[in-house]
Design a protein around this motif. Structure first.
Motif, PDB file in Angstrom:
ATOM      1  N   VAL A  25      16.995  -3.067  33.619  1.00 24.13           N
ATOM      2  CA  VAL A  25      17.753  -4.032  34.412  1.00 24.13           C
ATOM      3  C   VAL A  25      17.600  -3.594  35.865  1.00 24.13           C
ATOM      4  N   LEU A  26      16.833  -4.362  36.625  1.00 24.51           N
ATOM      5  CA  LEU A  26      16.605  -4.079  38.042  1.00 24.51           C
ATOM      6  C   LEU A  26      17.595  -4.893  38.871  1.00 24.51           C
ATOM      7  N   CYS A  27      18.431  -4.201  39.638  1.00 27.51           N
ATOM      8  CA  CYS A  27      19.398  -4.860  40.520  1.00 27.51           C
ATOM      9  C   CYS A  27      18.906  -4.687  41.945  1.00 27.51           C
ATOM     10  N   VAL A  73      18.469  -8.868  38.421  1.00 32.20           N
ATOM     11  CA  VAL A  73      19.687  -9.365  39.044  1.00 32.20           C
ATOM     12  C   VAL A  73      19.414  -9.351  40.538  1.00 32.20           C
ATOM     13  N   SER A  74      19.359 -10.542  41.152  1.00 31.93           N
ATOM     14  CA  SER A  74      18.958 -10.635  42.562  1.00 31.93           C
ATOM     15  C   SER A  74      19.560 -11.874  43.204  1.00 31.93           C
ATOM     16  N   ASP A  75      19.221 -12.068  44.473  1.00 31.92           N
ATOM     17  CA  ASP A  75      19.628 -13.282  45.185  1.00 31.92           C
ATOM     18  C   ASP A  75      18.626 -14.414  45.014  1.00 31.92           C
ATOM     19  N   PRO A  86      15.912 -13.575  34.429  1.00 31.84           N
ATOM     20  CA  PRO A  86      16.942 -13.581  35.476  1.00 31.84           C
ATOM     21  C   PRO A  86      18.362 -13.498  34.930  1.00 31.84           C
ATOM     22  N   TYR A  87      19.205 -12.807  35.685  1.00 29.23           N
ATOM     23  CA  TYR A  87      20.645 -12.767  35.406  1.00 29.23           C
ATOM     24  C   TYR A  87      21.381 -12.839  36.727  1.00 29.23           C
TER      25      TYR A  87
END
Length: 186
Positions: A77-79, A134-136, A149-150
């Motif tokens: 999970v890359l934030c 998890v990104s903008d 995407p989350y």
């Protein structure tokens, strides 16, 4: 020289180029290499905040390090904010026009291109495990560039637990861009 996050010199080496480079790398290993007992089912990783997560081109460094902490078939999970999008034109072209992650890894072997190498590195990670982002960035765009995407870390973590089970092992890397996991010998 080895610099810290404020661009201050932490360590300097000199002498024969190869020997000095090895000494500099050994110093970095003492700072940033961490021992992990085994590869985790789930790795939660952040590049370490602004500006390391300003775009996906920069955030990729954390993903590349996280691959050493996750087991084959696991989830990273890359934030990363990625408020400025992908961040580099060649990288953007590779991420938005390649038909698959496998194509990226094969194409870089046929035609090396700076910028494309980071897309291929992402492709190699995605061949090993799933990558949630998890990104903008919009969820539609994230899906088009091969990530899942989350909207929030909580949602992504819950989905990873549902996929891999409630007893899944977890590693957290809050400074993934400057942390290099190494599985300890058992």
């Amino acid at each position: 020289v080895v610099l810290d996050e404020h661009k201050e010199i932490l360590h300097a080496v000199c002498g024969h180029a190869i020997l000095a480079h090895r000494e500099g790398c050994a110093f970095l290993d003492r700072l940033y290499k961490i021992s992990v007992p085994r590869r985790a089912d789930i790795v939660l990783v952040s590049p370490g905040g602004y500006p390391k997560d300003i775009n996906l081109y920069q955030a990729q460094k954390a993903l590349d390090n996280a691959k050493h902490a996750v087991r084959d078939g696991g989830v990273i999970v890359l934030c990363a904010s990625c408020a400025e999008g992908l961040g580099e034109k060649v990288f953007e072209r590779w991420m938005t026009t390649c038909p698959s992650t496998r194509y990226m890894t094969e194409e870089i072997q046929r035609h090396f291109e700076l910028g494309g190498h980071k897309a291929a590195a992402i492709g190699m990670v995605m061949e090993k495990c799933r990558v949630f982002l998890v990104s903008d960035l919009t969820q539609e765009f994230v899906s088009k560039i091969f990530f899942t995407p989350y909207a929030t870390l909580d949602e992504a973590y819950r989905a990873a637990r549902e996929l891999l089970g409630e007893n899944a092992s977890v590693t957290v890397m809050p400074f993934g861009g400057s942390t290099l996991p190494e599985v300890s010998a058992s």
